[in-house]
Design an enzyme around this catalytic site. Structure first.
Site, mmCIF file in Angstrom:
data_model
loop_
_atom_site.group_PDB
_atom_site.id
_atom_site.type_symbol
_atom_site.label_atom_id
_atom_site.label_comp_id
_atom_site.label_asym_id
_atom_site.label_seq_id
_atom_site.Cartn_x
_atom_site.Cartn_y
_atom_site.Cartn_z
ATOM 1 C CG ASP A 1 -0.205 -0.567 2.611
ATOM 2 O OD1 ASP A 1 0.597 0.103 2.644
ATOM 3 O OD2 ASP A 1 -0.805 -1.494 3.249
ATOM 4 C CG ASN B 1 -9.052 -2.154 11.781
ATOM 5 O OD1 ASN B 1 -7.536 -2.738 11.884
ATOM 6 N ND2 ASN B 1 -9.323 -1.021 11.231
ATOM 7 C CG HIS C 1 -5.742 -2.401 8.863
ATOM 8 N ND1 HIS C 1 -5.863 -1.644 9.541
ATOM 9 C CD2 HIS C 1 -4.304 -2.718 8.871
ATOM 10 C CE1 HIS C 1 -4.976 -0.499 10.207
ATOM 11 N NE2 HIS C 1 -3.989 -1.556 8.957
ATOM 12 C CD GLU D 1 -8.933 0.836 7.729
ATOM 13 O OE1 GLU D 1 -8.661 0.143 8.215
ATOM 14 O OE2 GLU D 1 -7.977 1.800 7.287
#
Length: 240
Positions: A67, A136, A138, A143
């Protein structure tokens, strides 16, 4: 899914480097998927040491990063391009033309994303994909959501991810968007290596390993991959 637990981050990093070394030794022109953030830094240091010692070489290696932030200058201190240059690429014998990182400043994000996936496919797909995991759940910047993603795409970052990463942006505002490989892209890798350290990752690790396979914890999809290794320190593995 293989789970290995270590007493400290240094031992974990050496084990991760062992997996990279085995991949490169078996296939000197391997395609590597790379990650950024705090988790892989010690692993990259171990790889640099092995390269300098002549144990491995990156001269025929091709890399694709997971990313990159959107709307952030490539040479900004917080860009993932800069991170990779400082923490790995400038210190090993990799050829610049074999390094691939998404262009977060592209004029057309959809076109950039499609071209990135095409480059991965043309390279024969990724032999070894390195991942971290967000608090979380990811992976990359995939996400929590209602559906799993497919190819590379532009994503709006969640507030929890912005809170977690804002500490790096001490003198500028953190970007709100990023380009990331989708979970579908990640799952095409032949082998996946996820590393996680620290108590803050324990709940996400538990959900990824023991919870249901759900896009609300994107890392849980790794349960369905045929060759995935989790390397964890004791704190990250505390809930398993």
């Amino acid at each position: 899914m293989e789970i290995r637990i270590f007493t400290d981050a240094a031992a974990l990093a050496e084990a991760a480097a062992d997996i990279f070394e085995a991949t490169i030794t078996e296939k000197p022109n391997a395609v590597l998927g790379l990650a950024t953030g705090a988790s892989p830094v010690l692993t990259y240091k171990a790889l640099i040491e092995r390269c300098r010692a002549g144990i491995i070489s990156f001269k025929d290696i091709t890399t694709f990063n997971l990313d990159e932030y959107c709307d952030l200058p490539q040479n900004d201190k917080n860009s993932y391009y800069t991170f990779m240059q400082e923490n790995l690429f400038s210190q090993v014998d990799i050829l610049p033309e074999n390094i691939h990182i998404e262009n977060g400043n592209a004029d057309d994000f959809d076109k950039e994303a499609a071209a990135y996936d095409e480059k991965i496919a043309a390279a024969g797909y990724i032999d070894l994909q390195l991942l971290g995991i967000g608090n979380n759940g990811h992976i990359g910047f995939n996400e929590p959501a209602d559906t799993f993603t497919e190819g590379t795409f532009r994503v709006k970052l969640t507030e929890s991810t912005i809170r977690a990463n804002s500490r790096y942006f001490t003198d500028s505002e953190m970007p709100r968007y990023a380009l990331t490989m989708g979970t579908g892209s990640i799952m095409k890798a032949k082998k996946i290596l996820l590393i996680a350290t620290g108590a803050a990752k324990a709940e996400a690790v538990y959900n990824a390993v023991k919870g249901p396979v759900t896009p609300h914890c994107p890392a849980s999809i790794l349960q369905t991959h045929p060759d995935t290794v989790f390397l964890l320190d004791e704190a990250a593995a505390a809930l398993l």
